[in-house]
Design a protein around this motif. Structure first.
Motif, mmCIF file in Angstrom:
data_model
loop_
_atom_site.group_PDB
_atom_site.id
_atom_site.type_symbol
_atom_site.label_atom_id
_atom_site.label_comp_id
_atom_site.label_asym_id
_atom_site.label_seq_id
_atom_site.Cartn_x
_atom_site.Cartn_y
_atom_site.Cartn_z
ATOM 1 N N ASP A 1 -2.811 7.295 1.112
ATOM 2 C CA ASP A 1 -3.355 6.958 1.571
ATOM 3 C C ASP A 1 -3.833 5.217 2.800
ATOM 4 O O ASP A 1 -4.851 5.016 3.648
ATOM 5 C CB ASP A 1 -4.753 7.735 1.715
ATOM 6 C CG ASP A 1 -5.010 8.747 1.418
ATOM 7 O OD1 ASP A 1 -3.721 9.315 2.314
ATOM 8 O OD2 ASP A 1 -5.541 9.594 0.615
ATOM 9 N N TYR A 2 -3.986 4.840 1.639
ATOM 10 C CA TYR A 2 -4.176 3.162 1.711
ATOM 11 C C TYR A 2 -3.095 2.671 2.421
ATOM 12 O O TYR A 2 -2.995 1.962 2.964
ATOM 13 C CB TYR A 2 -3.745 2.244 0.541
ATOM 14 C CG TYR A 2 -4.086 1.114 0.153
ATOM 15 C CD1 TYR A 2 -4.542 0.634 1.332
ATOM 16 C CD2 TYR A 2 -3.672 0.644 -0.798
ATOM 17 C CE1 TYR A 2 -4.777 -0.941 0.869
ATOM 18 C CE2 TYR A 2 -3.809 -0.931 -0.700
ATOM 19 C CZ TYR A 2 -4.259 -1.625 0.476
ATOM 20 O OH TYR A 2 -4.876 -2.854 -0.544
ATOM 21 N N TYR B 1 -7.449 4.258 -2.677
ATOM 22 C CA TYR B 1 -6.512 2.915 -1.899
ATOM 23 C C TYR B 1 -5.707 3.331 -3.463
ATOM 24 O O TYR B 1 -6.101 2.797 -4.786
ATOM 25 C CB TYR B 1 -6.598 1.876 -1.846
ATOM 26 C CG TYR B 1 -7.624 2.075 -0.099
ATOM 27 C CD1 TYR B 1 -7.423 3.653 0.679
ATOM 28 C CD2 TYR B 1 -8.153 1.414 0.123
ATOM 29 C CE1 TYR B 1 -7.643 3.787 1.667
ATOM 30 C CE2 TYR B 1 -9.104 1.097 1.315
ATOM 31 C CZ TYR B 1 -8.553 2.123 1.983
ATOM 32 O OH TYR B 1 -8.969 2.020 3.305
ATOM 33 N N PRO C 1 0.276 -1.178 -0.439
ATOM 34 C CA PRO C 1 0.492 -0.087 -0.144
ATOM 35 C C PRO C 1 0.749 1.483 -0.114
ATOM 36 O O PRO C 1 1.728 1.195 0.440
ATOM 37 C CB PRO C 1 -0.428 -0.466 1.546
ATOM 38 C CG PRO C 1 -0.702 -1.777 1.985
ATOM 39 C CD PRO C 1 0.580 -2.197 1.627
#
Length: 185
Positions: A42-43, A171, A39
């Motif tokens: 934000d993810y 994401y 990730p």
């Protein structure tokens, strides 16, 4: 004299193998993929990594083109105590082989689908969770050798959490997939 006989025999054998019809590529492929997602942005604030298993089906529609479908769960290693993040993925798309009519080689993939995101948190004995379907994109490049394929891709799901917290996040992750074809016919 023996050298001439051996040379003629080798030339005839080489010609026979060159004249032999090439093995036809499979019309259908059914496989399983191990998926790792790193990730970002934000993810990455919610999870350190994602691990999943996807079932894959590919249908050949041309010398270079396959229609594809993939789906399965993606579990995450949270980086916040008491937080959980799970996704159920379902993609439909295509695979484009750079080399026509060969079983091994480089390919590009593109897929769009649904990402059913379930996020939960617990603190002080209170548990809160939210789940919602979102549109997801997966764009990648890979290499296949017979029944094994390795693929790298960008995994993107926009607007996650807009209905739950009022703060939407997108994401974006880097995905690595190792796949194996079980049924090739």
């Amino acid at each position: 004299m023996r050298a001439w006989i051996v040379a003629v025999a080798l030339c005839l054998a080489g010609q026979a193998s060159a004249d032999a019809p090439a093995k036809e590529l499979p019309k259908d492929r059914l496989g399983i993929d191990a998926l790792y997602v790193l990730p970002t942005d934000d993810y990455g604030d919610e999870a350190d990594a994602g691990l999943g298993v996807l079932v894959r089906y590919e249908r050949r529609v041309g010398s270079k083109l396959y229609l594809a479908a993939r789906g399965g769960p993606l579990f995450h290693v949270p980086n916040i105590d008491g937080h959980s993040l799970t996704m159920l993925l379902a993609f439909a798309g295509m695979r484009y082989n750079l080399d026509p009519d060969v079983a091994s080689g480089t390919f590009f993939t593109m897929a769009i689908g649904f990402n059913y995101v379930r996020s939960g948190a617990s603190a002080g004995g209170v548990e809160v969770s939210d789940s919602e379907p979102e549109i997801a994109l997966d764009l990648g490049v890979g290499f296949q050798v017979k029944t094994v394929q390795v693929r790298g891709s960008l995994f993107y799901t926009p607007h996650v959490g807009a209905s739950f917290s009022g703060n939407e996040a997108s994401y974006l992750g880097l995905a690595l997939t190792l796949g194996y074809d079980f049924v090739v016919r």
